[in-house]
Design an enzyme around this catalytic site. Structure first.
Site, short mmCIF file in Angstrom:
data_model
loop_
_atom_site.label_atom_id
_atom_site.label_comp_id
_atom_site.label_asym_id
_atom_site.label_seq_id
_atom_site.Cartn_x
_atom_site.Cartn_y
_atom_site.Cartn_z
N GLY A 169 -1.08 -10.01 0.72
CA GLY A 169 0.62 -10.05 0.85
C GLY A 169 0.86 -8.52 1.19
CG HIS A 170 0.84 -5.49 -1.95
ND1 HIS A 170 0.03 -6.34 -2.76
CD2 HIS A 170 1.99 -5.19 -2.22
CE1 HIS A 170 0.74 -5.99 -3.69
NE2 HIS A 170 2.03 -5.74 -3.49
CG LEU A 220 -2.45 -2.34 -2.59
CD1 LEU A 220 -2.42 -1.23 -1.38
CD2 LEU A 220 -0.70 -2.80 -2.63
CG HIS A 221 -1.83 -9.38 -3.01
ND1 HIS A 221 -0.78 -9.77 -2.13
CD2 HIS A 221 -1.08 -9.32 -4.46
CE1 HIS A 221 0.52 -9.67 -2.53
NE2 HIS A 221 0.23 -9.33 -3.82
N GLY A 272 0.65 -1.27 -6.33
CA GLY A 272 -0.78 -1.25 -6.22
C GLY A 272 -1.18 -2.64 -6.44
CB SER A 311 -0.24 -7.52 -8.42
OG SER A 311 -0.10 -6.98 -6.95
NE ARG A 312 3.41 -9.62 -13.88
CZ ARG A 312 4.55 -9.02 -13.39
NH1 ARG A 312 5.16 -9.42 -12.22
NH2 ARG A 312 5.09 -8.04 -14.11
#
Ligand code: PAF
Length: 267
Positions: A17-18, A14-15, A12, A170-171
């Site tokens: 890239g996902h 999500l950005h 999850g 996500s970080r």
């Protein structure tokens, strides 16, 4: 679920890239196939409790993003649905996972392999797609699939970057404005060091030194490792003759970031 099915395993937050993974999954299975996204912050792969607790979980936003990117279904289980209270079976990879991020994060890749295998078994997917940014994870999953004869094809998708070069993660949302401003220097360090290959350098030492030298100027970044490894075995290489990876990991505060660049001797 219409076949073929491509699984996009995520945690999850999500950005872009996902979303690129979801779109690539759609391309793989076509309009009549199924794209399934899993969203599960897998407790077993976190070696730090605070990291697990702080991991962002914007579920409503993620569901909307999955739909907009063209996913057919989202699987977002609770930890209790994925792990029985007394679960006692895990899957460990014992070679590739001993170095790099595995050395710094004991048990992490056992957690990844275990949950990914559970997802493979639940979905019986023909394909699963993973970002290449987590190159060690991808190599370990490929190894698990090979060694356990898992009937699935693993697809690796290129790293998606912000316009300033920072690899999407996500970080990244946990970086302070100052850390975020400094973070593109990770990719700049990798690119600058990789540039030596274009000048004919083939020895790992000077390439590693160049990356470390550049990173040392990024004051707030605490290096975990900078390594030059074979792209397949992840063993350190002294002379670059085969495809290799220049990889790094480290911390801005307590936020751990990783990145790498692929090196080819014919650069
Ligand atoms: O890369 C991730 O987000 C996770 O490690 C994965 C593959 C979804 C397993 O939890």
């Amino acid at each position: 679920m219409a076949r073929p099915l491509c699984l996009v395993p995520t945690m999850g937050a999500l950005h872009e890239g996902h979303l690129a993974l979801i779109r690539a999954a759609r391309e793989k299975v076509g309009a009549s196939g199924t794209v399934a996204v899993s969203i599960f912050v897998n407790p077993m792969q976190f070696d730090r409790k605070d990291d697990l607790e702080k991991y962002p979980r914007p579920l409503d936003r993620d569901l909307a993003a999955c739909e907009a990117a063209g996913a057919d279904l989202v699987f977002a289980p609770d930890p209790g649905q994925m792990y029985a209270a007394d679960h006692s079976v895990t899957i460990s990879e014992n070679r590739l996972s001993t170095t790099l991020c595995g050395a710094a994060r004991p048990g992490h890749f056992t957690g990844v392999c275990t949950v990914v295998m559970k997802l493979f078994l639940l979905f019986r997917a023909e394909f699963a797609i993973f970002g290449k940014k987590d190159f060690q994870q991808l190599a370990i999953i490929r190894r698990m699939v090979r060694d356990l004869h898992v009937p699935i094809e693993i697809i690796g998708h290129s790293t998606v970057r912000e316009s300033d070069g920072l690899a999407m993660s996500s970080r990244n949302v946990r970086l302070t404005p100052e850390q975020r401003a400094a973070a593109p220097s990770l990719y700049r360090a990798l690119s600058a060091a990789a540039g030596l290959l274009k000048l004919g350098e083939r020895q790992a030492g000077p390439v590693l030194d160049a990356a470390k030298h550049y990173l040392a100027q990024t004051m707030t970044f605490r290096i975990d490792y900078v390594a030059l490894v074979d792209a397949e075995t992840l063993e350190p290489v002294a002379v670059i003759r085969r495809p290799a990876l220049l990889a790094l990991a480290g911390f801005f505060g307590d936020v751990r970031l990783i990145d790498h660049i692929e090196l080819h001797a014919d650069f």
